[in-house]
Each structure stands twice: as structure tokens, then as C-alpha cells.
Scaffold this motif. Structure first.
Motif, PDB file in Angstrom:
ATOM      1  N   GLY A  52      11.104  -1.255   7.459  1.00 56.22           N
ATOM      2  CA  GLY A  52      12.132  -0.533   6.721  1.00 56.22           C
ATOM      3  C   GLY A  52      12.845  -1.501   5.792  1.00 56.22           C
ATOM      4  O   GLY A  52      13.182  -2.613   6.189  1.00 56.22           O
ATOM      5  N   LEU A  53      13.029  -1.090   4.563  1.00 62.78           N
ATOM      6  CA  LEU A  53      13.657  -1.950   3.548  1.00 62.78           C
ATOM      7  C   LEU A  53      14.797  -1.214   2.868  1.00 62.78           C
ATOM      8  O   LEU A  53      14.784   0.007   2.756  1.00 62.78           O
ATOM      9  N   GLN A  54      15.757  -1.975   2.391  1.00 58.19           N
ATOM     10  CA  GLN A  54      16.833  -1.406   1.584  1.00 58.19           C
ATOM     11  C   GLN A  54      16.534  -1.715   0.123  1.00 58.19           C
ATOM     12  O   GLN A  54      16.324  -2.873  -0.244  1.00 58.19           O
ATOM     13  N   VAL A  55      16.485  -0.676  -0.682  1.00 56.17           N
ATOM     14  CA  VAL A  55      16.184  -0.830  -2.100  1.00 56.17           C
ATOM     15  C   VAL A  55      17.335  -1.551  -2.790  1.00 56.17           C
ATOM     16  O   VAL A  55      18.500  -1.202  -2.589  1.00 56.17           O
ATOM     17  N   GLY A  56      17.013  -2.557  -3.571  1.00 55.77           N
ATOM     18  CA  GLY A  56      18.010  -3.294  -4.343  1.00 55.77           C
ATOM     19  C   GLY A  56      18.026  -2.800  -5.776  1.00 55.77           C
ATOM     20  O   GLY A  56      17.326  -1.867  -6.143  1.00 55.77           O
ATOM     21  N   SER A  57      18.816  -3.454  -6.593  1.00 55.10           N
ATOM     22  CA  SER A  57      18.875  -3.096  -8.015  1.00 55.10           C
ATOM     23  C   SER A  57      18.225  -4.201  -8.827  1.00 55.10           C
ATOM     24  O   SER A  57      18.083  -5.325  -8.380  1.00 55.10           O
ATOM     25  N   VAL A  60       0.797  -1.225   0.000  1.00 52.27           N
ATOM     26  CA  VAL A  60       0.000   0.000   0.000  1.00 52.27           C
ATOM     27  C   VAL A  60       0.831   1.278   0.000  1.00 52.27           C
ATOM     28  O   VAL A  60       0.324   2.345  -0.336  1.00 52.27           O
ATOM     29  N   ARG A  61       2.120   1.198   0.397  1.00 51.18           N
ATOM     30  CA  ARG A  61       2.941   2.400   0.423  1.00 51.18           C
ATOM     31  C   ARG A  61       4.411   2.040   0.341  1.00 51.18           C
ATOM     32  O   ARG A  61       4.862   1.084   0.941  1.00 51.18           O
ATOM     33  N   ILE A  62       5.165   2.834  -0.414  1.00 50.07           N
ATOM     34  CA  ILE A  62       6.627   2.759  -0.475  1.00 50.07           C
ATOM     35  C   ILE A  62       7.129   4.165  -0.210  1.00 50.07           C
ATOM     36  O   ILE A  62       6.891   5.077  -1.012  1.00 50.07           O
ATOM     37  N   GLY A  63       7.766   4.359   0.932  1.00 49.02           N
ATOM     38  CA  GLY A  63       8.178   5.708   1.316  1.00 49.02           C
ATOM     39  C   GLY A  63       6.948   6.571   1.475  1.00 49.02           C
ATOM     40  O   GLY A  63       6.002   6.207   2.164  1.00 49.02           O
ATOM     41  N   ASP A  64       6.931   7.709   0.806  1.00 49.70           N
ATOM     42  CA  ASP A  64       5.790   8.629   0.869  1.00 49.70           C
ATOM     43  C   ASP A  64       4.773   8.387  -0.242  1.00 49.70           C
ATOM     44  O   ASP A  64       3.803   9.128  -0.361  1.00 49.70           O
ATOM     45  N   ILE A  65       5.023   7.386  -1.063  1.00 47.15           N
ATOM     46  CA  ILE A  65       4.178   7.167  -2.237  1.00 47.15           C
ATOM     47  C   ILE A  65       3.148   6.073  -1.968  1.00 47.15           C
ATOM     48  O   ILE A  65       3.489   4.944  -1.607  1.00 47.15           O
ATOM     49  N   LEU A  89       9.632   2.517  -6.876  1.00 50.16           N
ATOM     50  CA  LEU A  89      10.939   1.886  -6.687  1.00 50.16           C
ATOM     51  C   LEU A  89      11.979   2.432  -7.655  1.00 50.16           C
ATOM     52  O   LEU A  89      13.136   2.625  -7.283  1.00 50.16           O
ATOM     53  N   GLU A  90      11.575   2.702  -8.893  1.00 49.02           N
ATOM     54  CA  GLU A  90      12.514   3.236  -9.885  1.00 49.02           C
ATOM     55  C   GLU A  90      13.020   4.619  -9.485  1.00 49.02           C
ATOM     56  O   GLU A  90      14.110   5.023  -9.865  1.00 49.02           O
ATOM     57  N   ALA A  91      12.237   5.358  -8.706  1.00 53.43           N
ATOM     58  CA  ALA A  91      12.627   6.701  -8.291  1.00 53.43           C
ATOM     59  C   ALA A  91      13.669   6.671  -7.171  1.00 53.43           C
ATOM     60  O   ALA A  91      14.250   7.703  -6.851  1.00 53.43           O
ATOM     61  N   LEU A  92      13.909   5.499  -6.596  1.00 55.39           N
ATOM     62  CA  LEU A  92      14.848   5.372  -5.480  1.00 55.39           C
ATOM     63  C   LEU A  92      16.150   4.737  -5.946  1.00 55.39           C
ATOM     64  O   LEU A  92      16.145   3.838  -6.786  1.00 55.39           O
ATOM     65  N   ARG A  93      17.246   5.181  -5.385  1.00 53.25           N
ATOM     66  CA  ARG A  93      18.554   4.604  -5.732  1.00 53.25           C
ATOM     67  C   ARG A  93      18.776   3.304  -4.964  1.00 53.25           C
ATOM     68  O   ARG A  93      18.373   3.193  -3.806  1.00 53.25           O
ATOM     69  N   PRO A  94      19.435   2.334  -5.570  1.00 52.52           N
ATOM     70  CA  PRO A  94      19.790   1.117  -4.840  1.00 52.52           C
ATOM     71  C   PRO A  94      20.590   1.459  -3.588  1.00 52.52           C
ATOM     72  O   PRO A  94      21.433   2.356  -3.599  1.00 52.52           O
ATOM     73  N   GLY A  95      20.270   0.785  -2.513  1.00 58.19           N
ATOM     74  CA  GLY A  95      20.951   0.999  -1.248  1.00 58.19           C
ATOM     75  C   GLY A  95      20.212   1.930  -0.297  1.00 58.19           C
ATOM     76  O   GLY A  95      20.472   1.958   0.894  1.00 58.19           O
ATOM     77  N   VAL A  96      19.247   2.711  -0.830  1.00 55.12           N
ATOM     78  CA  VAL A  96      18.478   3.642  -0.006  1.00 55.12           C
ATOM     79  C   VAL A  96      17.562   2.855   0.934  1.00 55.12           C
ATOM     80  O   VAL A  96      16.990   1.837   0.559  1.00 55.12           O
ATOM     81  N   LEU A  97      17.428   3.338   2.165  1.00 56.14           N
ATOM     82  CA  LEU A  97      16.491   2.738   3.115  1.00 56.14           C
ATOM     83  C   LEU A  97      15.164   3.461   3.002  1.00 56.14           C
ATOM     84  O   LEU A  97      15.111   4.687   2.964  1.00 56.14           O
ATOM     85  N   VAL A  98      14.070   2.697   2.947  1.00 55.50           N
ATOM     86  CA  VAL A  98      12.732   3.260   2.789  1.00 55.50           C
ATOM     87  C   VAL A  98      11.753   2.413   3.604  1.00 55.50           C
ATOM     88  O   VAL A  98      11.966   1.218   3.783  1.00 55.50           O
TER      89      VAL A  98
END
Length: 70
Positions: free
Chosen positions: A54-59, A14-19, A31-40
Motif C-alpha cells: 500500500g502506498l500513499q500518492v504524492g504530488s 505491474v499494477r497501480i490500484g485497479d489499473i 498516478l495522475e488520476a489519483l489525488r495526492p494523499g490517496v492510499l493505493v
């Protein structure tokens, strides 16, 4: 990647970060708007219960490597 994040089949993201996520396309764009390694923080619903973590964005490359036969 979703299974590594703790999501299970049937969970509704239902939500990723503020989206707010309203479908697969919206989730991919978030997810594409976030850089790999960012915590969200991500939020989802499992069997009617709200969950968040809290998750770490992968590539995408990592995701493809994880799915490749060994």
C-alpha cells in the motif's frame, strides 16, 4: 518517489490500484488520476517474485522538492 515507495532499479511495476501497468505512460496516467494523499495498492515484480504494498500518492511538487540539490 519510486524509491520512497520501495521500488528498486530493475523492478517492473505491474499494477497501480485497479489499473494494469503496461509501460511508463500507463503508470503516469494511473498516478495522475489519483489525488495526492490517496492510499493505493501497487504491485510489482522483483527478480521474478511478485510484490505488493500500500502506498500513499504524492504530488509532483513533492517529487521535485525531493530531487532538488540542497
Amino acid at each position: 518517489p519510486a524509491d520512497r515507495a520501495g521500488l528498486l532499479p530493475g523492478d517492473r511495476l505491474v499494477r497501480i490500484g485497479d489499473i494494469e501497468v503496461t509501460g511508463v505512460e500507463r503508470a503516469m496516467k494511473a498516478l495522475e488520476a489519483l489525488r495526492p494523499g490517496v492510499l493505493v495498492e501497487a504491485a510489482w515484480v522483483r527478480e521474478g517474485k511478485p510484490m505488493k504494498r500500500g502506498l500513499q500518492v504524492g504530488s509532483r511538487l513533492e517529487a521535485l522538492r525531493d530531487k532538488a540539490p540542497r
